[in-house]
Design an enzyme around this catalytic site. Sequence first.
Site, PDB file in Angstrom:
ATOM      1  N   ALA A  11       0.755  -1.105  -0.002  1.00  0.00           N
ATOM      2  CA  ALA A  11       0.048   0.072   0.150  1.00  0.00           C
ATOM      3  C   ALA A  11       0.824   1.229  -0.082  1.00  0.00           C
ATOM      4  O   ALA A  11       0.181   2.348  -0.120  1.00  0.00           O
ATOM      5  CB  ALA A  11      -0.964  -0.176   1.365  1.00  0.00           C
ATOM      6  N   GLY A  80       2.067   2.887   8.092  1.00  0.00           N
ATOM      7  CA  GLY A  80       3.041   2.105   8.539  1.00  0.00           C
ATOM      8  C   GLY A  80       2.819   0.613   8.594  1.00  0.00           C
ATOM      9  O   GLY A  80       1.593   0.299   8.325  1.00  0.00           O
ATOM     10  N   ASN A 230      13.326   0.368  -2.625  1.00  0.00           N
ATOM     11  CA  ASN A 230      12.805   1.541  -2.374  1.00  0.00           C
ATOM     12  C   ASN A 230      13.091   2.613  -3.227  1.00  0.00           C
ATOM     13  O   ASN A 230      12.650   3.767  -3.012  1.00  0.00           O
ATOM     14  CB  ASN A 230      13.350   1.673  -0.867  1.00  0.00           C
ATOM     15  N   HIS A 332      19.665  -9.737 -41.715  1.00  0.00           N
ATOM     16  CA  HIS A 332      19.935  -8.276 -41.518  1.00  0.00           C
ATOM     17  C   HIS A 332      18.861  -7.363 -41.690  1.00  0.00           C
ATOM     18  O   HIS A 332      18.208  -7.439 -42.556  1.00  0.00           O
ATOM     19  CB  HIS A 332      21.114  -8.052 -42.511  1.00  0.00           C
ATOM     20  N   ALA A 349      18.029  -8.637 -46.747  1.00  0.00           N
ATOM     21  CA  ALA A 349      18.645  -7.437 -45.785  1.00  0.00           C
ATOM     22  C   ALA A 349      17.707  -6.233 -46.245  1.00  0.00           C
ATOM     23  O   ALA A 349      17.263  -5.818 -47.369  1.00  0.00           O
ATOM     24  CB  ALA A 349      19.747  -7.270 -46.168  1.00  0.00           C
TER      25      ALA A 349
HETATM   26  C1  UD1 Z   1      10.974  -2.662   5.873  1.00  0.00           C
HETATM   27  C2  UD1 Z   1      11.099  -3.094   7.228  1.00  0.00           C
HETATM   28  C3  UD1 Z   1      12.832  -3.018   7.220  1.00  0.00           C
HETATM   29  C4  UD1 Z   1      13.173  -4.338   6.365  1.00  0.00           C
HETATM   30  C5  UD1 Z   1      12.743  -3.776   4.893  1.00  0.00           C
HETATM   31  C6  UD1 Z   1      13.417  -4.699   4.030  1.00  0.00           C
HETATM   32  C7  UD1 Z   1       9.506  -2.009   8.610  1.00  0.00           C
HETATM   33  C8  UD1 Z   1       9.102  -1.098   9.541  1.00  0.00           C
HETATM   34  N1  UD1 Z   1      10.542  -1.828   8.076  1.00  0.00           N
HETATM   35  O1  UD1 Z   1      11.664  -1.193   5.582  1.00  0.00           O
HETATM   36  O2  UD1 Z   1      12.900  -3.625   8.635  1.00  0.00           O
HETATM   37  O3  UD1 Z   1      14.619  -4.195   6.393  1.00  0.00           O
HETATM   38  O4  UD1 Z   1      11.268  -3.431   4.756  1.00  0.00           O
HETATM   39  O5  UD1 Z   1      12.840  -4.513   2.494  1.00  0.00           O
HETATM   40  O6  UD1 Z   1       8.510  -2.958   8.423  1.00  0.00           O
HETATM   41  N2  UD1 Z   1       3.463  -0.433   3.045  1.00  0.00           N
HETATM   42  C9  UD1 Z   1       2.167  -0.489   3.384  1.00  0.00           C
HETATM   43  N3  UD1 Z   1       1.590   0.298   4.030  1.00  0.00           N
HETATM   44  C10 UD1 Z   1       2.420   1.145   4.833  1.00  0.00           C
HETATM   45  C11 UD1 Z   1       3.732   1.239   4.729  1.00  0.00           C
HETATM   46  C12 UD1 Z   1       4.323   0.265   4.036  1.00  0.00           C
HETATM   47  O7  UD1 Z   1       1.264  -1.440   2.632  1.00  0.00           O
HETATM   48  O8  UD1 Z   1       1.699   2.332   5.600  1.00  0.00           O
HETATM   49  C13 UD1 Z   1       4.343  -1.610   2.258  1.00  0.00           C
HETATM   50  C14 UD1 Z   1       4.897  -0.806   1.224  1.00  0.00           C
HETATM   51  O9  UD1 Z   1       4.129  -0.744  -0.038  1.00  0.00           O
HETATM   52  C15 UD1 Z   1       6.229  -1.961   0.944  1.00  0.00           C
HETATM   53  C16 UD1 Z   1       6.374  -2.486   2.360  1.00  0.00           C
HETATM   54  O10 UD1 Z   1       5.120  -2.273   3.251  1.00  0.00           O
HETATM   55  O11 UD1 Z   1       5.899  -2.919   0.108  1.00  0.00           O
HETATM   56  C17 UD1 Z   1       7.749  -1.970   3.229  1.00  0.00           C
HETATM   57  O12 UD1 Z   1       7.358  -0.890   3.228  1.00  0.00           O
HETATM   58  P1  UD1 Z   1       8.781   0.197   3.003  1.00  0.00           P
HETATM   59  O13 UD1 Z   1       8.245   1.686   3.228  1.00  0.00           O
HETATM   60  O14 UD1 Z   1       9.233  -0.165   1.671  1.00  0.00           O
HETATM   61  O15 UD1 Z   1       9.771  -0.234   4.226  1.00  0.00           O
HETATM   62  P2  UD1 Z   1      11.317  -0.352   4.286  1.00  0.00           P
HETATM   63  O16 UD1 Z   1      11.821   0.955   4.585  1.00  0.00           O
HETATM   64  O17 UD1 Z   1      11.634  -0.803   3.021  1.00  0.00           O
HETATM   65 MG    MG Z   2      10.973  -1.338   1.156  1.00  0.00          MG
END
Ligand code: UD1
Ligand code: MG
Length: 415
Positions: A11, A80, A230, A332, A349
Site C-alpha cells: 500500500a 506504517g 525503495n 539483416h 537485408a
Molecule cells: C521494511 C522494514 C525493514 C526491512 C525492509 C526490507 C518495517 C518498519 N521496516 O522497511 O525492517 O529491512 O522493509 O525491505 O517494516 N507498506 C504498506 N503500508 C504502509 C507502509 C508500507 O503497505 O503504511 C508496504 C510498502 O508498500 C512496502 C512494504 O510495506 O511494500 C514495506 O514498506 P517500506 O516503506 O518499503 O519499508 P522499508 O523502509 O523498506
Molecule cells: Mg521497502
Amino acid sequence: MAERVAIILAAGVSKRMNTQIAKVLHEVCGRPMLSYVLDACREICVSKIYVVVGFSAEQVKGRFSEYANIVWVRQDEQLGTAHAVLCCKEHLKDYEGEILVLCGDGPLIRAGTLKTLIEEHEAGQSSATLATAVLDEASGYGRIVRDSSGNIQSIVEDSDCTPGQLAINEINPSYYLFNSKVLFEALEKVEPDNVKEEYYLTDAISGIIGTGHKVAAITAVQPAEAVGINSRAQLSAASKIMQRRIQKELMENGVTIVDPDNTWIDARAQIGQDTVIEPFTYIHGEVKIGQGCRIGPFAYLRHGTVLRNDVVLGVYTEVKNSILADGVRARHLSFIGDTTVGENVNIGAGSITANFDGQKVCQTNIGNNCYIGSGAVLIAPLELKDGSHINAGTVVSQESVNELGGKDKKDVSER
Ligand code: UD1
Ligand code: MG
C-alpha cells in the site's frame, strides 16, 4: 500441517521511488515486482493471499485482476507496516492458523526460503519466526539486534539505529511467519515511537518477545534475495540479479547465451534447447523461441513473437507480434510486425513489413517457401501465396500483388 495464509504489504506511497505509479507495479525483467511475491506464495501453497493496497490501489488491482485467490484489503492512510497488517484483522478475526507476512517490494524472494522458514517455525514451535540475511552493505534495512546468547531481541529500523546498531550487518528482509492470535495482539500495542512516527511491524517482534512468546530468527536469506526496492537504483540492482537468474535457468535448460552481461531476456520468455542467443539481443515480453534457433547479435524480439524451430534472425532485426515458422531466415536489418511467416521463407537485408497505416495496425501473411529480396517493403494488409518471389527493392501492396500475380511475374511471382 497448520493452515497458512499470506499477507503481502503493497500500500505504500514510495516517496523514494519518486513515482506516480504504485511501487509494486514497477517492473523487474518485464513483470511487476508484486507478481514474483505472489508466485512465491503460490508455490508454497497458502490457502489465501491478502494483499494490502492503498496508494494507486485500483491500478494494482486492475493489473492482477486475473489472479485467483487474492483478497484485496484497503489501507486508506499509510501509517506504517504494522498498521497495514492490522487492516487485515477484520478478515482474519476467526482465523487461528499461521500468517506469512511479506512485502510486495521484495521480488527476489524464493519459495525455497519460505519453505525453510515454515519448517523452522514448526520445528521450533515458535509464535513468530523471521528469516534474516547478512549483508556487506546493510544501510537502509532494519537491523537484527541479538543478546549475548544469540537470541533475537528486536529489529531496529535504520533511521532509529544507534551508531553501534548501524554496524550490525544482519538485516531484516521482511520474511515473517506469525501465529495469527499472537500477531494481532502484539500489533494492537505497537506505538509510533520512532523517527518517522510510523507504526512499525518490526516493533511487533519485540512486543511478542516481551510477552514471553518464543520468537526465532534464522539466517536463511541469501544476500541476493534480500534486496528490497525503495529506489530506482535498487530497482535496477534487483533487475540485474533477476536477469542473472533467468539466464542461469535458460542455460541449464540447454540455451547458449554467448554474452550474458550484454543480453537481456524477459522473465516471460521461453527459449528451446540448442538455441543460441548472440550478444546485444533484447527479448521483451511474452516471446516463445523454439529449438535450434540463432538470434542476434543486436536482435530485438518484442511481445507476441513466436519463433518455431531453426529460425535465424541476425543483426538489427526486430520482430513484434509475429509467428515465424521453421527455417525462416531474416539475417539483416529487418522489421517483421504483425506477420505470419511460412516455413523456409528468406527475408532479405533491409526488408520490412509496413504494418501501420497511420490509424491501425494491419496484418501480413507470407506463405511457405517465399523469397523476399533485399530492401522490399511489404505494405500491410497483405497476403503472399506459398512460393511468392519478391524482387529486391520492390514495394508490395495487395493491389500490386493482385495486378501482377497472373501477368507479370517479374516483381511478384510464384516459384
Ligand atoms: C521494511 C522494514 C525493514 C526491512 C525492509 C526490507 C518495517 C518498519 N521496516 O522497511 O525492517 O529491512 O522493509 O525491505 O517494516 N507498506 C504498506 N503500508 C504502509 C507502509 C508500507 O503497505 O503504511 C508496504 C510498502 O508498500 C512496502 C512494504 O510495506 O511494500 C514495506 O514498506 P517500506 O516503506 O518499503 O519499508 P522499508 O523502509 O523498506
Ligand atoms: Mg521497502
